[in-house]
Design a protein around this motif. Structure first.
Motif, mmCIF file in Angstrom:
data_model
loop_
_atom_site.group_PDB
_atom_site.id
_atom_site.type_symbol
_atom_site.label_atom_id
_atom_site.label_comp_id
_atom_site.label_asym_id
_atom_site.label_seq_id
_atom_site.Cartn_x
_atom_site.Cartn_y
_atom_site.Cartn_z
ATOM 1 N N GLY A 21 0.816 -1.200 0.000
ATOM 2 C CA GLY A 21 0.000 0.000 0.000
ATOM 3 C C GLY A 21 0.847 1.246 0.000
ATOM 4 N N LEU A 22 0.215 2.347 0.366
ATOM 5 C CA LEU A 22 0.864 3.655 0.457
ATOM 6 C C LEU A 22 0.539 4.265 1.813
ATOM 7 N N PHE A 23 1.525 4.908 2.404
ATOM 8 C CA PHE A 23 1.288 5.575 3.672
ATOM 9 C C PHE A 23 0.192 6.625 3.537
ATOM 10 N N ALA A 24 -0.644 6.700 4.588
ATOM 11 C CA ALA A 24 -1.701 7.712 4.706
ATOM 12 C C ALA A 24 -2.686 7.682 3.560
ATOM 13 N N SER A 25 -3.027 6.501 3.112
ATOM 14 C CA SER A 25 -4.042 6.360 2.072
ATOM 15 C C SER A 25 -4.882 5.133 2.382
ATOM 16 N N ASP A 26 -5.961 4.962 1.631
ATOM 17 C CA ASP A 26 -6.735 3.741 1.773
ATOM 18 C C ASP A 26 -6.351 2.721 0.706
ATOM 19 N N LEU A 27 -5.225 2.947 0.040
ATOM 20 C CA LEU A 27 -4.724 2.012 -0.966
ATOM 21 C C LEU A 27 -3.859 0.969 -0.285
ATOM 22 N N VAL A 28 -4.483 0.020 0.358
ATOM 23 C CA VAL A 28 -3.787 -1.038 1.083
ATOM 24 C C VAL A 28 -4.524 -2.359 0.861
ATOM 25 N N THR A 29 -3.774 -3.459 0.829
ATOM 26 C CA THR A 29 -4.400 -4.760 0.663
ATOM 27 C C THR A 29 -3.401 -5.854 0.975
ATOM 28 N N ASP A 30 -3.906 -7.064 1.168
ATOM 29 C CA ASP A 30 -3.088 -8.247 1.404
ATOM 30 C C ASP A 30 -3.125 -9.179 0.203
ATOM 31 N N ALA A 31 -2.076 -9.999 0.097
ATOM 32 C CA ALA A 31 -2.073 -11.177 -0.753
ATOM 33 C C ALA A 31 -1.418 -12.298 0.041
ATOM 34 N N ALA A 49 3.375 -19.587 -5.458
ATOM 35 C CA ALA A 49 2.187 -18.832 -5.858
ATOM 36 C C ALA A 49 2.052 -17.567 -5.039
ATOM 37 N N THR A 50 1.457 -16.548 -5.656
ATOM 38 C CA THR A 50 0.960 -15.370 -4.952
ATOM 39 C C THR A 50 -0.513 -15.258 -5.319
ATOM 40 N N VAL A 51 -1.395 -15.338 -4.320
ATOM 41 C CA VAL A 51 -2.818 -15.402 -4.628
ATOM 42 C C VAL A 51 -3.589 -14.371 -3.825
ATOM 43 N N TYR A 52 -4.762 -14.027 -4.359
ATOM 44 C CA TYR A 52 -5.687 -13.096 -3.732
ATOM 45 C C TYR A 52 -7.051 -13.324 -4.372
ATOM 46 N N PRO A 53 -8.124 -12.888 -3.751
ATOM 47 C CA PRO A 53 -9.459 -13.155 -4.310
ATOM 48 C C PRO A 53 -9.645 -12.501 -5.669
ATOM 49 N N THR A 54 -10.277 -13.229 -6.582
ATOM 50 C CA THR A 54 -10.508 -12.705 -7.934
ATOM 51 C C THR A 54 -11.961 -12.843 -8.369
ATOM 52 N N ALA A 55 -12.860 -13.231 -7.469
ATOM 53 C CA ALA A 55 -14.229 -13.529 -7.878
ATOM 54 C C ALA A 55 -15.160 -12.323 -7.856
ATOM 55 N N ALA A 56 -14.744 -11.220 -7.248
ATOM 56 C CA ALA A 56 -15.642 -10.066 -7.131
ATOM 57 C C ALA A 56 -14.817 -8.809 -6.924
ATOM 58 N N ASP A 57 -15.431 -7.664 -7.202
ATOM 59 C CA ASP A 57 -14.749 -6.397 -6.957
ATOM 60 C C ASP A 57 -14.694 -6.112 -5.465
ATOM 61 N N TYR A 58 -13.601 -5.542 -5.017
ATOM 62 C CA TYR A 58 -13.441 -5.170 -3.622
ATOM 63 C C TYR A 58 -12.360 -4.110 -3.535
ATOM 64 N N ASP A 59 -12.287 -3.450 -2.388
ATOM 65 C CA ASP A 59 -11.247 -2.451 -2.154
ATOM 66 C C ASP A 59 -10.114 -2.999 -1.306
ATOM 67 N N VAL A 60 -10.435 -3.859 -0.351
ATOM 68 C CA VAL A 60 -9.444 -4.341 0.609
ATOM 69 C C VAL A 60 -9.602 -5.843 0.783
ATOM 70 N N THR A 79 -12.764 -9.940 2.276
ATOM 71 C CA THR A 79 -12.731 -8.759 1.420
ATOM 72 C C THR A 79 -13.789 -7.762 1.862
ATOM 73 N N HIS A 80 -13.543 -6.512 1.476
ATOM 74 C CA HIS A 80 -14.388 -5.416 1.940
ATOM 75 C C HIS A 80 -14.448 -4.347 0.860
ATOM 76 N N VAL A 81 -15.611 -3.745 0.708
ATOM 77 C CA VAL A 81 -15.789 -2.581 -0.158
ATOM 78 C C VAL A 81 -15.946 -1.369 0.732
ATOM 79 N N MET A 82 -15.186 -0.312 0.442
ATOM 80 C CA MET A 82 -15.248 0.893 1.259
ATOM 81 C C MET A 82 -16.673 1.421 1.340
ATOM 82 N N GLY A 83 -17.101 1.769 2.552
ATOM 83 C CA GLY A 83 -18.434 2.298 2.761
ATOM 84 C C GLY A 83 -19.500 1.246 2.969
ATOM 85 N N ASP A 84 -19.120 -0.040 2.858
ATOM 86 C CA ASP A 84 -20.059 -1.138 3.049
ATOM 87 C C ASP A 84 -19.615 -1.927 4.268
ATOM 88 N N ALA A 85 -20.496 -2.089 5.222
ATOM 89 C CA ALA A 85 -20.154 -2.778 6.462
ATOM 90 C C ALA A 85 -20.045 -4.287 6.279
#
Length: 268
Positions: free
Chosen positions: A174-184, A196-207, A225-231
């Motif tokens: 990610g980047l410091f002080a942003s919401d551009l962060v994620t795991d793999a 392998a390096t894997v991460y979810p690919t079945a749906a759109d998400y932010d994190v 996974t999580h979409v910003m603004g959605d609980a």
């Protein structure tokens, strides 16, 4: 289909100065999965925490990072720090994995960088592999980050599989002080190295947050996974080819023995 970096392309360079105005990625309010307590043979406990930017069960030492930035701000000059993670021993006792975090602190957050070196040692032969986290960052992502400024790109081990000595590594970017962060999930296996390096690919998400190996599908990895603004948070199982399926009701597991970190150098 989502990729971890496609949605970031084209906005990183234009947004960099605006985004990187503070030291840390603000903690995101993510719904926590139902983590059933591990069985007796699961020696590495998976415990959610709020100190990590993604509230990961395998947290980064964010207080240490904040202290380093505060020290650089007070000194008005860049400062370098490093810290070792805990050591993770495979269930058969043959392999041990650990990482060293390298934090380049600076008064200006956009000049900072957090990376790591992952070390995997065969205790029978003494052979050791060292993996630089920067070498595992996709080129298209690095191309959007001028001089690696503000970059967070770490590989930290989190545990082993029950069989076959597959090492599960958290790749946090990610980047410091942003919401551009994620795991793999970065996976290593004896005799093959990085498989392998894997991460979810079945749906759109932010994190995406790495949770551990799947209890239901032991060869697959669990993510939330999580979409910003959605609980609402969604649980996914991902295999080594990236094939992704819903995993509601599943729970994460990790195996092996965890040992305290060896001596840490240059604390803030």
């Amino acid at each position: 289909m989502v990729t971890r970096f496609e949605q970031w392309r084209g906005i990183l360079t234009s947004s960099l100065c605006a985004l990187l105005t503070a030291v840390a990625v603000p903690p995101l309010t993510l719904a926590q999965p139902d983590l059933t307590p591990p069985k007796a043979d699961q020696l590495l406990q998976v415990v959610p925490t709020a100190t990590d930017p993604l509230q990961s069960p395998f947290p980064l030492p964010w207080a240490w990072i904040e202290q380093g930035h505060e020290a650089a701000l007070k000194a008005q000059k860049p400062l370098s720090y490093r810290q070792k993670t805990a050591r993770y021993v495979s269930p058969d006792g043959r392999y041990v994995a650990e990482a060293t975090l390298y934090f380049q602190a600076a008064p200006q957050a956009f000049e900072q960088q957090l990376t790591s070196i992952l070390e995997i040692t065969d205790l029978h032969t003494g052979d050791r592999q060292r993996i630089d986290s920067l070498q595992e960052v996709p080129r298209e992502f690095l191309a959007e980050v001028p001089h690696h400024q503000g970059l967070i790109a770490v590989l930290v081990p989190v545990g082993w599989s029950q069989r076959d000595n597959r090492l599960l590594v958290r790749q946090f970017m990610g980047l410091f002080a942003s919401d551009l962060v994620t795991d793999a999930a970065w996976i290593w296996q004896p005799g093959r190295g990085h498989v392998a390096t894997v991460y979810p690919t079945a749906a759109d998400y932010d994190v995406a947050t790495l949770l551990g190996w799947s209890h239901t599908y032991p060869d697959q990895v669990l993510f939330q996974t999580h979409v910003m603004g959605d609980a609402h948070a969604t649980l996914w199982a991902v295999d080594s080819h990236g094939s992704t399926q819903l995993a509601q009701g599943d729970r994460p597991t990790v195996y092996g023995t965890t040992l305290p970190a060896t001596a840490t150098a240059r604390q803030p």
